[in-house]
Each structure stands twice: as C-alpha cells, then as structure tokens.
Design a protein around this motif. Structure first.
Motif, PDB file in Angstrom:
ATOM      1  N   ARG A   9      26.700  26.892  43.885  1.00 12.79           N
ATOM      2  CA  ARG A   9      27.990  26.925  43.810  1.00 12.79           C
ATOM      3  C   ARG A   9      28.548  27.826  42.783  1.00 12.79           C
ATOM      4  NH1 ARG A   9      28.616  22.321  40.386  1.00 12.79           N
ATOM      5  NH2 ARG A   9      31.308  22.467  39.409  1.00 12.79           N
ATOM      6  N   ALA A  10      27.161  28.702  41.999  1.00 18.49           N
ATOM      7  CA  ALA A  10      28.039  29.979  41.677  1.00 18.49           C
ATOM      8  C   ALA A  10      29.440  31.340  42.052  1.00 18.49           C
ATOM      9  CB  ALA A  10      26.780  30.496  40.976  1.00 18.49           C
ATOM     10  N   VAL A  11      29.198  31.066  43.234  1.00 21.81           N
ATOM     11  CA  VAL A  11      29.608  31.932  44.119  1.00 21.81           C
ATOM     12  C   VAL A  11      30.846  31.658  44.449  1.00 21.81           C
ATOM     13  CG1 VAL A  11      27.244  33.524  44.683  1.00 21.81           C
ATOM     14  CG2 VAL A  11      28.072  31.437  45.879  1.00 21.81           C
ATOM     15  N   ILE A  12      30.890  30.326  45.285  1.00 26.05           N
ATOM     16  CA  ILE A  12      31.871  29.856  45.544  1.00 26.05           C
ATOM     17  C   ILE A  12      32.516  29.121  44.645  1.00 26.05           C
ATOM     18  CG2 ILE A  12      30.829  27.596  46.575  1.00 26.05           C
ATOM     19  CD1 ILE A  12      32.366  28.020  48.971  1.00 26.05           C
ATOM     20  N   ASP A  13      32.503  28.336  43.413  1.00 27.43           N
ATOM     21  CA  ASP A  13      33.579  27.379  42.749  1.00 27.43           C
ATOM     22  C   ASP A  13      32.524  27.919  41.883  1.00 27.43           C
ATOM     23  OD1 ASP A  13      34.703  25.486  41.565  1.00 27.43           O
ATOM     24  OD2 ASP A  13      33.091  24.146  41.998  1.00 27.43           O
ATOM     25  N   PRO A  14      32.599  29.015  40.956  1.00 27.78           N
ATOM     26  CA  PRO A  14      32.089  29.701  39.985  1.00 27.78           C
ATOM     27  C   PRO A  14      32.814  28.475  38.648  1.00 27.78           C
ATOM     28  CG  PRO A  14      33.444  30.802  40.857  1.00 27.78           C
ATOM     29  CD  PRO A  14      32.830  30.693  42.042  1.00 27.78           C
ATOM     30  N   ARG A  15      34.335  28.224  38.446  1.00 28.79           N
ATOM     31  CA  ARG A  15      35.016  27.832  37.861  1.00 28.79           C
ATOM     32  C   ARG A  15      34.725  26.279  37.437  1.00 28.79           C
ATOM     33  NH1 ARG A  15      38.930  31.810  36.228  1.00 28.79           N
ATOM     34  NH2 ARG A  15      39.510  32.945  37.566  1.00 28.79           N
ATOM     35  N   GLY A  16      34.154  26.127  38.502  1.00 32.78           N
ATOM     36  CA  GLY A  16      33.844  24.346  38.676  1.00 32.78           C
ATOM     37  C   GLY A  16      32.091  24.508  38.115  1.00 32.78           C
ATOM     38  N   VAL A  17      31.355  25.590  37.997  1.00 39.85           N
ATOM     39  CA  VAL A  17      30.227  25.581  37.107  1.00 39.85           C
ATOM     40  C   VAL A  17      30.348  25.890  35.554  1.00 39.85           C
ATOM     41  CG1 VAL A  17      28.458  27.465  36.892  1.00 39.85           C
ATOM     42  CG2 VAL A  17      28.664  26.588  38.918  1.00 39.85           C
ATOM     43  N   PHE A  67      32.804  42.236  46.899  1.00 43.30           N
ATOM     44  CA  PHE A  67      34.129  41.183  48.212  1.00 43.30           C
ATOM     45  C   PHE A  67      35.039  40.355  47.372  1.00 43.30           C
ATOM     46  CE2 PHE A  67      29.243  41.351  49.946  1.00 43.30           C
ATOM     47  CZ  PHE A  67      29.524  41.912  50.218  1.00 43.30           C
ATOM     48  N   THR A  68      35.960  40.203  47.875  1.00 40.24           N
ATOM     49  CA  THR A  68      37.076  38.898  47.583  1.00 40.24           C
ATOM     50  C   THR A  68      36.562  37.489  47.603  1.00 40.24           C
ATOM     51  OG1 THR A  68      38.702  38.905  49.107  1.00 40.24           O
ATOM     52  CG2 THR A  68      38.856  41.112  47.653  1.00 40.24           C
ATOM     53  N   GLY A  69      37.589  36.768  47.058  1.00 36.22           N
ATOM     54  CA  GLY A  69      36.641  35.308  47.361  1.00 36.22           C
ATOM     55  C   GLY A  69      37.455  34.966  48.960  1.00 36.22           C
ATOM     56  N   PRO A  70      39.071  35.310  48.645  1.00 39.78           N
ATOM     57  CA  PRO A  70      39.333  34.877  50.147  1.00 39.78           C
ATOM     58  C   PRO A  70      38.429  35.786  50.805  1.00 39.78           C
ATOM     59  CG  PRO A  70      40.882  35.274  49.148  1.00 39.78           C
ATOM     60  CD  PRO A  70      39.338  35.695  47.998  1.00 39.78           C
ATOM     61  N   GLU A  71      37.853  36.943  51.549  1.00 43.03           N
ATOM     62  CA  GLU A  71      37.029  37.335  52.386  1.00 43.03           C
ATOM     63  C   GLU A  71      35.926  36.605  52.450  1.00 43.03           C
ATOM     64  OE1 GLU A  71      37.217  39.665  54.145  1.00 43.03           O
ATOM     65  OE2 GLU A  71      35.340  40.158  55.216  1.00 43.03           O
ATOM     66  N   LEU A  72      35.361  35.930  51.680  1.00 43.76           N
ATOM     67  CA  LEU A  72      34.074  35.596  51.182  1.00 43.76           C
ATOM     68  C   LEU A  72      34.084  34.212  52.044  1.00 43.76           C
ATOM     69  CD1 LEU A  72      31.942  36.339  48.409  1.00 43.76           C
ATOM     70  CD2 LEU A  72      31.432  37.152  51.049  1.00 43.76           C
ATOM     71  N   TRP A  73      35.422  33.461  51.331  1.00 39.36           N
ATOM     72  CA  TRP A  73      35.614  32.255  51.578  1.00 39.36           C
ATOM     73  C   TRP A  73      36.790  31.488  52.367  1.00 39.36           C
ATOM     74  CZ3 TRP A  73      30.720  31.155  50.731  1.00 39.36           C
ATOM     75  CH2 TRP A  73      30.021  30.922  50.096  1.00 39.36           C
ATOM     76  N   GLY A  74      37.450  32.554  52.471  1.00 37.51           N
ATOM     77  CA  GLY A  74      38.155  31.733  53.621  1.00 37.51           C
ATOM     78  C   GLY A  74      39.630  31.536  52.966  1.00 37.51           C
ATOM     79  N   GLU A  75      39.802  30.953  53.529  1.00 35.36           N
ATOM     80  CA  GLU A  75      41.466  29.604  53.551  1.00 35.36           C
ATOM     81  C   GLU A  75      41.570  28.770  52.604  1.00 35.36           C
ATOM     82  OE1 GLU A  75      43.398  26.936  56.066  1.00 35.36           O
ATOM     83  OE2 GLU A  75      43.322  28.704  57.625  1.00 35.36           O
ATOM     84  N   GLY A  76      42.180  29.038  51.294  1.00 34.71           N
ATOM     85  CA  GLY A  76      42.126  27.842  50.042  1.00 34.71           C
ATOM     86  C   GLY A  76      41.226  29.096  48.850  1.00 34.71           C
ATOM     87  N   ALA A  77      40.642  29.792  49.160  1.00 31.70           N
ATOM     88  CA  ALA A  77      39.610  30.469  47.713  1.00 31.70           C
ATOM     89  C   ALA A  77      40.386  31.489  46.669  1.00 31.70           C
ATOM     90  CB  ALA A  77      38.777  31.620  48.973  1.00 31.70           C
ATOM     91  N   ASP A  78      39.204  31.423  46.225  1.00 26.22           N
ATOM     92  CA  ASP A  78      40.497  31.765  44.346  1.00 26.22           C
ATOM     93  C   ASP A  78      40.761  33.727  44.942  1.00 26.22           C
ATOM     94  OD1 ASP A  78      41.198  32.710  42.224  1.00 26.22           O
ATOM     95  OD2 ASP A  78      39.134  31.099  41.145  1.00 26.22           O
ATOM     96  N   PRO A  79      42.193  33.297  44.909  1.00 25.63           N
ATOM     97  CA  PRO A  79      41.809  35.108  45.022  1.00 25.63           C
ATOM     98  C   PRO A  79      41.747  35.791  43.376  1.00 25.63           C
ATOM     99  CG  PRO A  79      44.023  33.460  44.694  1.00 25.63           C
ATOM    100  CD  PRO A  79      42.827  32.794  44.756  1.00 25.63           C
ATOM    101  N   SER A  80      41.069  35.511  42.242  1.00 26.71           N
ATOM    102  CA  SER A  80      41.043  35.690  41.399  1.00 26.71           C
ATOM    103  C   SER A  80      39.924  35.868  41.393  1.00 26.71           C
ATOM    104  CB  SER A  80      41.592  34.909  39.880  1.00 26.71           C
ATOM    105  OG  SER A  80      40.765  33.927  39.650  1.00 26.71           O
ATOM    106  N   LEU A  81      38.411  35.661  42.593  1.00 24.89           N
ATOM    107  CA  LEU A  81      37.842  36.045  41.942  1.00 24.89           C
ATOM    108  C   LEU A  81      36.677  36.578  42.967  1.00 24.89           C
ATOM    109  CD1 LEU A  81      34.912  34.404  42.447  1.00 24.89           C
ATOM    110  CD2 LEU A  81      34.717  33.129  44.500  1.00 24.89           C
TER     111      LEU A  81
END
Lengths: 214, 219
Positions: free
Chosen positions: A140-148, B191-205
């Motif tokens: 989860r750290a890479v996809i949902d870090p705020r959740g972590v 990488f940006t969050g949206p580049e890795l995770w696509g739709e709905g991804a956190d743009p501030s990640l």
C-alpha cells in the motif's frame, strides 16, 4: 503482546501456535547442523544478536537527525553525502553502505518503503519492524500512502505533497523529519528524544515538546 | 521474476499495524534466524542478490503466509540445499551426516563487529559516461523475466524523470544468478501518482524507484 514461540499461554489459535513451534524447531535444527559442520560459530551468532539488541538501533538515527536540526553545516553535509555525514558520528556498515537523507518540508512529506523485500538503513534505524516487512505496508505504501499514514494516526496538512521512495537498489534512505516548533536552543540530546523511529521512515512525525506528535 | 515479493500496488492485506520501537524480536528463534542468516551470508558462497532471488522463489502462497524471518529461514535452507552444503536429512534431523564442504570463509566472533561495520560495497568505478542526466525524461522498459530483477511490475512501461544519478552499481539481474556483476549506472527515477496508477490517482503523490540503466530508455 505477542505469544512467545513455545510458551503455553499464547494468544494465538492452536494452528498458529503449532506453526510457530515448528518454525522454532526448524531454526534450531538448522543452527545445529550449521554449527556441527563448522559453517557458523556459536560465539559469532551471539555477537551478531548482541549487536542488534544493544548497539545498533533507531537511537543512532535520532542522533543524526538531532545533529542535523542543531547544526546547519552538518545538515548540509548530510544532504550532500549522507554516508559520510553519518560515518562522522560513528555509524555505518551493513545495509547502510550507500545512504541518502531526504528532508521533510511543509510542502513535501517523504515516506520510505521496500516493495520488493525489506531494504532498510540498519546502521541508523536497526532492524526493520515487522510492519515494515509486511505485505500490508509494502503493497500500500506506493499506491495509498495517505491511507498508510492514517494507520499510524498521521494526517498531513492539506496541500502537502507526498513523496514515496521505493528502495529497489542498495541506496538506503533516511527521512529527516521537520523539527518541532518550540525547541529553539535545545541540546542535541534533548532534541534526539523527540525523534521517533517512525519519523525517520516517514510513517510518523517528530514528537512535539509536550510529548505528542508534532 | 513476477513472484509474490513484488507487492507494490496489491490490495487486500488489511491495515498496517504499528509497533513500539523498543520491540526488537517477537520470539527467541527470530534472533537465531537473524544470526544464522548473517553468519552464513558471510561465508561468501552466495551474494545478496542470490539470496533475494531464493526468497522470492518461495511459492507465492507460502511467501505470503510466512513472517519475514520465516521467509529468511526457509530461503536459507533452500540455498544451503542448492549449494550442497547440507542435505534434507540433516535439516530434518538437526544432525550432520556428511562432512562439511569447504567454504571461502567462516565468520569468527572476533570479526563480527568489524564485518558488520564494514558492510559490503556495491558501487563500482564508472567505465562509461551515464546515458541519462538529472532532469531527463525516461521510460521504464516492459519485461517479465523469469530471473531476478529489481524493476517492480507497477513501475514497468512508465514515464518518469531522472531525479538523481547515483553512480555505478552491481547489476542484480545477473549477479543473483552468479553471472557476474556487470555494473551499470543507477538512477533515481520519479513518477507521478497518475502515471503509475491512472484514473483517480492522487495528483499530489510521486513515487521513485532506483533503476539500473538497462531498465530505462529515453522518453
């Protein structure tokens, strides 16, 4: 509390309990064979355990962070060549051969993970905690870090960017947390008490002078 | 390899459970597992990448249902078997049956502090200039090798920016299989969050990996 490996009053189900005992027995058999064949020395095993139980742990990293807060020249050196700066305090070696320090700011918060295994900066943080090596954290750290962070009770101010470092090579990352307000003029020793292990991984913040997370 | 170790982006493992930093071990056997793992590693029969590959080669169901020290000890047993240093019968009985095979080195108690303090250097001298500079746009390659690699699946075929050039480092994809170190330039690629995770991804990640040069192409 976690159950001991072969104590009779653990909190685990019988199934888990017997599996733990199996593991303990398997490790014992493995160690016996290795010692008997001369591949490992019992005294060396004890010395390794003693090192990581008593000498190498997150208080080392806390000293590094406290010095960086108190000494701008050290902080600059740490940002430029963390391995050398950390070595100047006497820390280094296994799993900290190639260190990089990343600094939290009001604009950006850093979080470190190893999604592929358990890479962790041992000389400054000691052995990784169970959660750092867990599937839950690594996934989860890479996809949902705020959740972590929420699992750790941490909510970042709105607008703070989140930067995750996946340790996929031999670079080891140390997070430099933000110095809590109200600590002007504090000694390095006092500052070090505010530096938690989790704040140096990025799953926590440094403690505020009152004792709660800043 | 696309094994169970490659966890980034998977779901369903539940919340992360914090624990106090004073807690070093959860059972006595974990201390022994740590010690024999480090002491046998110091024999010099295998390298860090070999052992990582042996761990990720555990069957996925077993990997995911084992604690990390269990993963270590299961992989250590498999590595010792693969290198012919112990037999299955010896592991079962906890007793040596055949003489030891010669190993490059045995770690002595008096050497432990020095060995741990020295660590193992993975940086190597550069023999060619780096292909990419800080700020370069790069794309990670798409491949699914059966062998060891350190390019996680979630970051394959993604466009990012070189944020740091780290130097030249031992290449795990060959080193794991004792096919040589073949050092390559290593980069931190963001990488940006949206580049890795696509739709709905956190743009501030944003997420970075450390990538060897052959994982990358110019974008």
């Amino acid at each position: 509390m976690h159950a001991s490996d072969d104590g009779p009053h653990g909190h685990h189900h019988e199934h888990d309990h017997s599996e733990l005992s199996d593991t303990a027995l398997r490790v014992r058999a493995l160690e016996s064979v290795l010692v008997e064949k001369g591949y490992v020395e019992p005294d060396a095993l004890d010395a390794i355990i003693e090192t990581y139980e008593t000498r190498i742990g997150p208080r080392n990293g806390a000293r590094v962070v406290a010095k960086a807060w108190a000494d701008p020249a050290f902080r600059d050196g740490l940002r430029r060549d963390a391995t050398a700066a950390i070595a100047s305090l006497g820390f280094g070696g296994r799993q900290g051969e190639h260190m990089v320090a990343v600094e939290n700011t009001p604009e950006e918060h850093n979080l470190v993970v190893c999604t592929l295994c358990s890479c962790y900066p041992w000389p400054v943080l000691g052995l990784p905690p169970v959660w750092y090596k867990s599937a839950a954290y690594r996934s989860r750290a890479v996809i949902d870090p705020r959740g972590v962070l929420a699992d750790f009770g941490v909510t970042l101010p709105e607008g703070t960017r989140l930067r995750v470092w996946d340790s996929t090579a031999e670079i080891r990352y140390l997070v430099l947390p933000m110095r809590p307000a109200g600590t002007e003029g504090w000694s390095e020793e006092a500052l070090a008490d505010l530096v938690t292990r989790d704040s140096m991984i990025g799953t926590g913040l440094a403690r505020a002078p009152g004792g709660v997370a800043a | 390899m696309n094994g169970a170790q490659d966890l980034g982006g998977m779901m369903g493992f539940g919340p992360v459970t914090p624990e106090p930093e004073e807690l070093r071990f959860h059972a006595e056997w974990e201390k022994r597992a740590l010690a024999i793992t480090l002491a046998t590693g110091a024999m010099g029969v295998w390298n860090i990448d070999t052992m990582r590959h042996t761990r990720e080669s555990l069957p996925p169901a077993e990997y995911l249902s084992s604690s990390y020290y269990e993963i270590w000890t299961k992989a250590l047993a498999n590595q010792l078997l693969a290198d012919g240093l112990v037999s299955r019968e010896e592991l079962r009985d906890g007793q040596a049956e055949a003489p030891a095979r010669p190993v490059p080195r045995v770690l002595h108690a008096g050497e432990v502090a020095r060995t741990l303090a020295a660590g193992t250097q993975y940086a190597r001298p550069a023999e060619a200039p780096a292909a990419f500079a800080v700020g370069a746009a790069v794309r990670t390659r798409v491949f699914h090798p059966a062998h060891h690699t350190r390019l996680p699946r979630y970051a394959r075929g993604k466009q990012g920016v070189v944020e740091a050039v780290r130097g030249v480092f031992v290449f795990p994809d060959t080193n794991a299989h004792r096919q040589g170190e073949h050092p390559q330039w290593l980069y931190t690629v963001r990488f940006t969050g949206p580049e890795l995770w696509g739709e709905g991804a956190d743009p501030s990640l944003s997420v970075s990996i450390d990538a060897w040069e052959s994982y990358l192409e110019a974008a």
